[in-house]
Design a protein around this motif. Structure first.
Motif, short mmCIF file in Angstrom:
data_model
loop_
_atom_site.label_atom_id
_atom_site.label_comp_id
_atom_site.label_asym_id
_atom_site.label_seq_id
_atom_site.Cartn_x
_atom_site.Cartn_y
_atom_site.Cartn_z
N TRP A 40 41.16 21.77 -16.34
CA TRP A 40 42.32 20.92 -16.63
C TRP A 40 43.60 21.71 -16.45
O TRP A 40 44.56 21.24 -15.85
CB TRP A 40 42.21 20.37 -18.06
CG TRP A 40 43.43 19.64 -18.48
CD1 TRP A 40 43.75 18.34 -18.20
CD2 TRP A 40 44.53 20.17 -19.23
NE1 TRP A 40 44.98 18.04 -18.74
CE2 TRP A 40 45.48 19.15 -19.37
CE3 TRP A 40 44.79 21.42 -19.78
CZ2 TRP A 40 46.67 19.34 -20.04
CZ3 TRP A 40 45.99 21.61 -20.45
CH2 TRP A 40 46.91 20.58 -20.58
N ILE A 43 44.28 22.29 -12.76
CA ILE A 43 44.75 21.07 -12.09
C ILE A 43 46.19 20.77 -12.49
O ILE A 43 47.05 20.49 -11.66
CB ILE A 43 43.85 19.87 -12.45
CG1 ILE A 43 42.45 20.06 -11.89
CG2 ILE A 43 44.45 18.57 -11.94
CD1 ILE A 43 41.42 19.09 -12.47
N THR A 44 46.45 20.85 -13.77
CA THR A 44 47.76 20.47 -14.30
C THR A 44 48.87 21.42 -13.87
O THR A 44 49.96 20.98 -13.51
CB THR A 44 47.71 20.41 -15.85
OG1 THR A 44 46.66 19.52 -16.23
CG2 THR A 44 49.01 19.93 -16.43
N ARG A 47 49.02 21.90 -9.29
CA ARG A 47 49.16 20.87 -8.25
C ARG A 47 50.63 20.51 -8.07
O ARG A 47 51.42 20.53 -9.00
CB ARG A 47 48.34 19.64 -8.59
CG ARG A 47 48.85 18.84 -9.75
CD ARG A 47 48.02 17.61 -9.93
NE ARG A 47 48.41 16.97 -11.18
CZ ARG A 47 47.82 15.92 -11.65
NH1 ARG A 47 46.82 15.39 -11.01
NH2 ARG A 47 48.23 15.38 -12.77
N ARG A 51 47.04 15.63 -5.33
CA ARG A 51 46.04 15.63 -6.39
C ARG A 51 45.26 16.94 -6.49
O ARG A 51 44.81 17.34 -7.54
CB ARG A 51 45.10 14.45 -6.17
CG ARG A 51 43.81 14.40 -6.90
CD ARG A 51 43.98 14.59 -8.41
NE ARG A 51 42.71 14.95 -8.98
CZ ARG A 51 42.27 16.17 -9.16
NH1 ARG A 51 43.00 17.20 -8.83
NH2 ARG A 51 41.09 16.40 -9.68
N ALA A 88 37.44 17.23 -17.15
CA ALA A 88 38.81 17.62 -16.79
C ALA A 88 39.36 16.72 -15.68
O ALA A 88 40.51 16.28 -15.74
CB ALA A 88 38.84 19.08 -16.36
N ASN A 89 38.53 16.44 -14.67
CA ASN A 89 38.99 15.58 -13.57
C ASN A 89 39.26 14.16 -14.04
O ASN A 89 40.24 13.54 -13.63
CB ASN A 89 37.96 15.58 -12.43
CG ASN A 89 38.04 16.83 -11.59
OD1 ASN A 89 39.09 17.19 -11.08
ND2 ASN A 89 36.93 17.53 -11.47
N VAL A 92 42.60 13.90 -15.90
CA VAL A 92 43.83 13.87 -15.10
C VAL A 92 43.92 12.61 -14.22
O VAL A 92 44.81 12.51 -13.39
CB VAL A 92 43.99 15.14 -14.23
CG1 VAL A 92 44.14 16.35 -15.11
CG2 VAL A 92 42.89 15.29 -13.23
N ASP A 94 41.20 10.97 -12.33
CA ASP A 94 40.23 10.71 -11.26
C ASP A 94 39.20 9.68 -11.72
O ASP A 94 38.88 9.59 -12.90
CB ASP A 94 39.49 11.99 -10.88
CG ASP A 94 40.35 12.93 -10.06
OD1 ASP A 94 41.38 12.49 -9.53
OD2 ASP A 94 39.99 14.12 -9.96
#
Length: 140
Positions: A40, A43-44, A47, A51, A88-89, A92, A94
């Motif tokens: 997470w 990704i956060t 990015r 995405r 986690a995906n 966010v 997905d």
């Protein structure tokens, strides 16, 4: 021929010495939370407008954890990694299918890197040695 303790494979020693189903389940839940948090975070924080994360550190962390784990703990730890990555995906935004496919791709990548490192470094990889470090970098 016995391998000296200093050169023993991580599968012989393992950093997580757990026995019994309850301690193993606790380890796996903690691993899923750990991997999920770092996924997470990755990704956060990395990015841009797109995405996909620009830098993906969680796979490196997973590879180190798997190299350090006993052989009989690797598949369950890889499963915990996938579970954490899926959560986690989804967190966010997905879809479950996209989260599953991205997480599975990461697991395959980590698995291939682990396999390559174990084939090319027959003993415990020593990151102070240029050869072992180079193998790790190329495999990862």
């Amino acid at each position: 021929m016995e391998v000296p303790a200093a050169e023993a494979r991580p599968s012989d020693e393992g950093i997580a010495r757990v026995s019994g189903i309850i301690p193993m389940l606790i380890l796996l839940v903690c691993a899923a939370v750990f991997f999920g948090f770092f996924a997470w975070l990755g990704i956060t924080l990395t990015r841009g407008d797109g995405r996909i994360a620009a830098v993906w550190i969680p796979n490196a962390i997973a590879l180190v954890a798997l190299l350090s784990a006993r052989r009989n703990q690797r598949v369950p730890l890889l499963g915990a990694m996938v579970a954490g990555f899926i959560v986690a995906n989804i967190a966010v935004g997905d879809s479950p299918l996209r989260a599953l496919s991205l997480s599975t791709s990461n697991a395959i990548e980590v698995g291939v890197a682990l396999w390559l490192i174990e084939r090319l470094c027959p003993l415990r990889p020593d990151m102070r040695q240029l050869r072992d470090l180079g193998i790790y970098v190329l495999a990862a």
